[in-house]
Design a protein around this motif. Structure first.
Motif, mmCIF file in Angstrom:
data_model
loop_
_atom_site.group_PDB
_atom_site.id
_atom_site.type_symbol
_atom_site.label_atom_id
_atom_site.label_comp_id
_atom_site.label_asym_id
_atom_site.label_seq_id
_atom_site.Cartn_x
_atom_site.Cartn_y
_atom_site.Cartn_z
ATOM 1 N N LEU A 88 32.807 29.303 47.541
ATOM 2 C CA LEU A 88 33.938 28.395 47.323
ATOM 3 C C LEU A 88 33.552 27.187 46.475
ATOM 4 O O LEU A 88 34.354 26.689 45.682
ATOM 5 C CB LEU A 88 34.497 27.937 48.674
ATOM 6 N N LYS A 89 32.318 26.739 46.605
ATOM 7 C CA LYS A 89 31.856 25.614 45.792
ATOM 8 C C LYS A 89 31.612 26.013 44.348
ATOM 9 O O LYS A 89 31.869 25.236 43.427
ATOM 10 C CB LYS A 89 30.567 25.045 46.400
ATOM 11 N N SER A 90 31.125 27.231 44.138
ATOM 12 C CA SER A 90 30.789 27.678 42.779
ATOM 13 C C SER A 90 31.986 28.262 42.031
ATOM 14 O O SER A 90 31.954 28.360 40.800
ATOM 15 C CB SER A 90 29.666 28.719 42.837
ATOM 16 N N ARG A 91 33.026 28.652 42.767
ATOM 17 C CA ARG A 91 34.194 29.264 42.129
ATOM 18 C C ARG A 91 35.472 28.552 42.580
ATOM 19 O O ARG A 91 36.384 29.150 43.127
ATOM 20 C CB ARG A 91 34.266 30.750 42.458
ATOM 21 N N LYS A 92 35.524 27.263 42.310
ATOM 22 C CA LYS A 92 36.617 26.428 42.797
ATOM 23 C C LYS A 92 37.977 26.816 42.236
ATOM 24 O O LYS A 92 39.015 26.569 42.857
ATOM 25 C CB LYS A 92 36.323 24.962 42.473
ATOM 26 N N ASP A 93 38.004 27.422 41.053
ATOM 27 C CA ASP A 93 39.278 27.771 40.419
ATOM 28 C C ASP A 93 39.730 29.191 40.749
ATOM 29 O O ASP A 93 40.814 29.609 40.336
ATOM 30 C CB ASP A 93 39.167 27.626 38.897
ATOM 31 N N ALA A 94 38.923 29.939 41.478
ATOM 32 C CA ALA A 94 39.274 31.326 41.798
ATOM 33 C C ALA A 94 40.337 31.373 42.893
ATOM 34 O O ALA A 94 40.365 30.535 43.796
ATOM 35 C CB ALA A 94 38.034 32.093 42.251
ATOM 36 N N THR A 95 41.208 32.359 42.823
ATOM 37 C CA THR A 95 42.245 32.540 43.832
ATOM 38 C C THR A 95 41.722 33.412 44.971
ATOM 39 O O THR A 95 40.709 34.108 44.824
ATOM 40 C CB THR A 95 43.486 33.210 43.232
ATOM 41 N N ALA A 96 42.428 33.382 46.096
ATOM 42 C CA ALA A 96 42.043 34.226 47.234
ATOM 43 C C ALA A 96 42.105 35.702 46.861
ATOM 44 O O ALA A 96 41.291 36.505 47.313
ATOM 45 C CB ALA A 96 42.964 33.950 48.427
ATOM 46 N N SER A 97 43.051 36.066 46.013
ATOM 47 C CA SER A 97 43.166 37.455 45.569
ATOM 48 C C SER A 97 41.925 37.881 44.802
ATOM 49 O O SER A 97 41.404 38.983 44.985
ATOM 50 C CB SER A 97 44.410 37.639 44.695
ATOM 51 N N GLU A 98 41.434 36.995 43.950
ATOM 52 C CA GLU A 98 40.244 37.299 43.158
ATOM 53 C C GLU A 98 38.991 37.331 44.025
ATOM 54 O O GLU A 98 38.087 38.140 43.802
ATOM 55 C CB GLU A 98 40.069 36.262 42.045
ATOM 56 N N LEU A 99 38.939 36.449 45.016
ATOM 57 C CA LEU A 99 37.734 36.325 45.824
ATOM 58 C C LEU A 99 37.561 37.446 46.840
ATOM 59 O O LEU A 99 36.457 37.941 47.043
ATOM 60 C CB LEU A 99 37.738 34.978 46.553
ATOM 61 N N PHE A 100 38.677 37.849 47.493
ATOM 62 C CA PHE A 100 38.514 38.898 48.510
ATOM 63 C C PHE A 100 39.770 39.724 48.797
ATOM 64 O O PHE A 100 39.669 40.891 49.160
ATOM 65 C CB PHE A 100 37.991 38.313 49.833
ATOM 66 N N LEU A 101 40.955 39.174 48.639
ATOM 67 C CA LEU A 101 42.168 39.904 49.016
ATOM 68 C C LEU A 101 42.334 41.215 48.255
ATOM 69 O O LEU A 101 42.708 42.234 48.841
ATOM 70 C CB LEU A 101 43.406 39.033 48.802
ATOM 71 N N ASP A 102 42.051 41.185 46.954
ATOM 72 C CA ASP A 102 42.283 42.372 46.118
ATOM 73 C C ASP A 102 40.989 43.030 45.646
ATOM 74 O O ASP A 102 41.018 43.854 44.727
ATOM 75 C CB ASP A 102 43.138 41.993 44.905
ATOM 76 N N VAL A 103 39.882 42.690 46.276
ATOM 77 C CA VAL A 103 38.611 43.327 45.916
ATOM 78 C C VAL A 103 38.593 44.736 46.520
ATOM 79 O O VAL A 103 38.765 44.889 47.732
ATOM 80 C CB VAL A 103 37.413 42.520 46.439
ATOM 81 N N SER A 130 52.462 51.038 56.257
ATOM 82 C CA SER A 130 52.722 51.281 54.835
ATOM 83 C C SER A 130 53.964 50.524 54.392
ATOM 84 O O SER A 130 54.830 50.182 55.193
ATOM 85 C CB SER A 130 52.934 52.781 54.601
ATOM 86 N N GLY A 131 54.017 50.252 53.117
ATOM 87 C CA GLY A 131 55.187 49.601 52.549
ATOM 88 C C GLY A 131 55.292 48.115 52.853
ATOM 89 O O GLY A 131 56.361 47.530 52.707
ATOM 90 N N VAL A 132 54.185 47.494 53.268
ATOM 91 C CA VAL A 132 54.236 46.067 53.553
ATOM 92 C C VAL A 132 54.213 45.279 52.252
ATOM 93 O O VAL A 132 53.880 45.790 51.194
ATOM 94 C CB VAL A 132 53.048 45.637 54.442
ATOM 95 N N LYS A 133 54.537 44.000 52.363
ATOM 96 C CA LYS A 133 54.498 43.123 51.199
ATOM 97 C C LYS A 133 53.044 42.902 50.779
ATOM 98 O O LYS A 133 52.120 43.085 51.574
ATOM 99 C CB LYS A 133 55.132 41.774 51.555
ATOM 100 N N PRO A 134 52.806 42.484 49.545
ATOM 101 C CA PRO A 134 51.445 42.148 49.121
ATOM 102 C C PRO A 134 50.851 41.081 50.050
ATOM 103 O O PRO A 134 51.565 40.196 50.525
ATOM 104 C CB PRO A 134 51.645 41.612 47.696
ATOM 105 N N ALA A 135 49.556 41.168 50.291
ATOM 106 C CA ALA A 135 48.907 40.252 51.237
ATOM 107 C C ALA A 135 49.157 38.792 50.888
ATOM 108 O O ALA A 135 49.421 37.969 51.769
ATOM 109 C CB ALA A 135 47.408 40.541 51.288
ATOM 110 N N ALA A 136 49.060 38.455 49.603
ATOM 111 C CA ALA A 136 49.243 37.061 49.197
ATOM 112 C C ALA A 136 50.635 36.557 49.574
ATOM 113 O O ALA A 136 50.811 35.398 49.985
ATOM 114 C CB ALA A 136 49.018 36.917 47.694
#
Length: 212
Positions: A137-152, A194-200
């Motif tokens: 979180l300190k090194s990637r302050k501009d990254a979104t939760a999706s980029e960091l782990f939600l959509d990995v 199934s068919g749920v909304k996107p996590a974000a």
């Protein structure tokens, strides 16, 4: 193992808002050494490697081995993989995102087992995971939760993502407010199936509901 069963059952009900009769009669198959485990539980025809110390068979049986060089490894695997076992039994047919199932299992890694008393104490923070999450979180302050782990994707979901997903779930459960656990339980149910909304989107709705 009885204490482990009661710990998983209690924490999942109190912190995750998940309970049910399906938690009964869970099986754990324990090998007395890594060699027995590796040979008798092959992975695609090859001896199972040491970095795969436990897994779930058919969503119901936990298979592990007693790590003779470090017994604490055995307890850690039972805490983490056992959580997967309980989660799958309490929500049969569940298909929540990978990051959530691993976050819930990682939540149990901070448990402490006393051989003297035979008791498991939940609630401790895994400082290795915490340090990893803070560093990212300190090194990637501009990254979104999706980029960091939600959509990995699952195949790239590693130690850093485990720490980030766990820290997020820990925050949702323990954030200020007497209804935090209630909102988290609703959050888990919303992401299940199934068919749920996107996590974000579900997260945004959850946080908005709590704020109002």
């Amino acid at each position: 193992l009885d204490e482990l069963f009661e710990t998983h059952k209690r924490v999942m009900e109190e912190d995750f808002g998940i309970a049910g009769k399906a938690a009964k009669n869970k099986d754990i198959r324990i090998y007395s050494s890594f060699n027995e485990y590796s040979v008798n539980e092959p992975d695609e025809g090859k001896p199972r490697p040491r970095n795969n110390p436990g897994f779930i068979v058919g969503g119901s049986t936990l298979v592990v081995y007693y790590e003779e060089t470090d017994p604490s490894e055995f307890y850690w695997v039972c805490f983490h993989e056992g959580a997967h076992q309980f989660f799958l039994s309490l929500l049969p047919g569940a298909s929540p995102p990978h990051w959530l199932t691993e976050a819930l299992a990682t939540y149990f890694e901070g448990c402490m087992y006393s051989r003297a008393t035979g008791k498991v104490t939940p609630g401790f923070i895994n400082h290795t995971r915490l340090t990893q999450a803070q560093g990212v979180l300190k090194s990637r302050k501009d990254a979104t939760a999706s980029e960091l782990f939600l959509d990995v994707p699952k195949e790239r979901f590693g130690g850093l993502e485990y720490g980030l997903a766990w820290s997020f779930v820990h925050y949702l459960i323990h954030r200020p407010g007497e209804k935090s656990r209630e909102h988290f339980a609703a959050f888990v149910r919303e992401l299940n199936g199934s068919g749920v909304k996107p996590a974000a989107e579900v997260i945004s709705i959850s946080l908005l509901t709590t704020a109002t």
